[in-house]
Design a protein around this motif. Sequence first.
Motif, PDB file in Angstrom:
ATOM      1  N   PRO A 161       0.816  -1.230   0.000  1.00 30.91           N
ATOM      2  CA  PRO A 161       0.000   0.000   0.000  1.00 30.91           C
ATOM      3  C   PRO A 161       0.842   1.268   0.000  1.00 30.91           C
ATOM      4  N   GLY A 194      -6.690  -0.794  -6.973  1.00 28.91           N
ATOM      5  CA  GLY A 194      -7.522  -0.789  -5.773  1.00 28.91           C
ATOM      6  C   GLY A 194      -8.589  -1.868  -5.834  1.00 28.91           C
ATOM      7  N   THR A 255     -10.234   2.990 -10.755  1.00 26.23           N
ATOM      8  CA  THR A 255      -9.810   2.792  -9.365  1.00 26.23           C
ATOM      9  C   THR A 255     -11.008   2.376  -8.515  1.00 26.23           C
ATOM     10  N   PRO A 257     -12.047   1.811  -4.034  1.00 23.92           N
ATOM     11  CA  PRO A 257     -11.585   1.844  -2.646  1.00 23.92           C
ATOM     12  C   PRO A 257     -10.996   0.485  -2.258  1.00 23.92           C
ATOM     13  N   CYS A 258     -10.007   0.493  -1.381  1.00 26.10           N
ATOM     14  CA  CYS A 258      -9.419  -0.794  -0.998  1.00 26.10           C
ATOM     15  C   CYS A 258      -8.984  -0.788   0.472  1.00 26.10           C
ATOM     16  N   LEU A 263      -2.906  -2.895  -2.077  1.00 26.99           N
ATOM     17  CA  LEU A 263      -2.927  -2.082  -3.299  1.00 26.99           C
ATOM     18  C   LEU A 263      -2.844  -3.021  -4.512  1.00 26.99           C
TER      19      LEU A 263
END
Length: 281
Positions: A161, A194, A255, A257-258, A263
């Motif tokens: 990340p 992501g 992309t 959210p993660c 990542l």
Amino acid sequence: MRIIPAAEIHTAVTEAIGNIAYGIDPLLKSALERALAAETSATARDVLSTLLENAAVSGRARIPYCQDTGTVVVFAGIGNEVLISGALLDEIINSAVSDAWKVNYLRPSIVCCPLSRTPNSGDNTPAVIHHRITAGDKLHLSIALKGGGAENMSAIKMLSPTASEDEIIGYVTEIVTKAGGKACPPVILGIGIGGNFETAAMNAKHALFVPLDSRHPDDRIARLEQRILQAVNATGIGPQGMGGKTTALAVHVITAPCHIASLPVAINLQCHAHRHCEIIL
Ligand code: SF4
């Protein structure tokens, strides 16, 4: 509730497959022409000219753009006010794929068992179908005939990340360099950043449907796309791996959210055939 009969979907999908197996996306044609104008390598210019001639002959003579007819991939957006009558959506799509393959004499490219490699399904079914429920009374189908050569060179990696944008660009460049001519460049890169393992891959595939000339609405992502495109084109792999400035025509990133500890970065390579279309019913 709006009712869409199975026959209407079947006809639309069958016709769409025939059209994209033979016709070239006008945006792709423009991108190849721009690349031809910019190339200074005689070999790269020769390859790009041949690709454009192949596209013209394919459309004129109704000869498939490529012998690799591809896997049919469908992203279906199903309106929550839509009722499909007569059959299940997946049955309709697979029936349309089967008919399109027979009517257009396309090469059946799907084996039923991935290990024994036999039997061939004979009609290119089953399609790979992704579903999502959307608002409204429309059925939206994004369809691609995805070639195996480029798909084989696709990759996913769970980055740290803390990875920088430079590290992401380095990973994409590494994958495209490893692919060389095997992905039939100039390629289009769909990149999912992501999400988790599977959403990154799905977003990478979905990104291939973004129009070639469009720019990401988020400036930071748009800049990243441009930096990736420049880095990939600086590799010198060139059209069909024969050297030149045009290794990729476009890069599109989606992309999601993660997790704070993750990542994921997925890269789906698309070849120069780039057969795809959108249907809205
Ligand atoms: S990757 Fe694309 S251009 Fe290459 S053989 Fe397959 S469909 Fe054809």
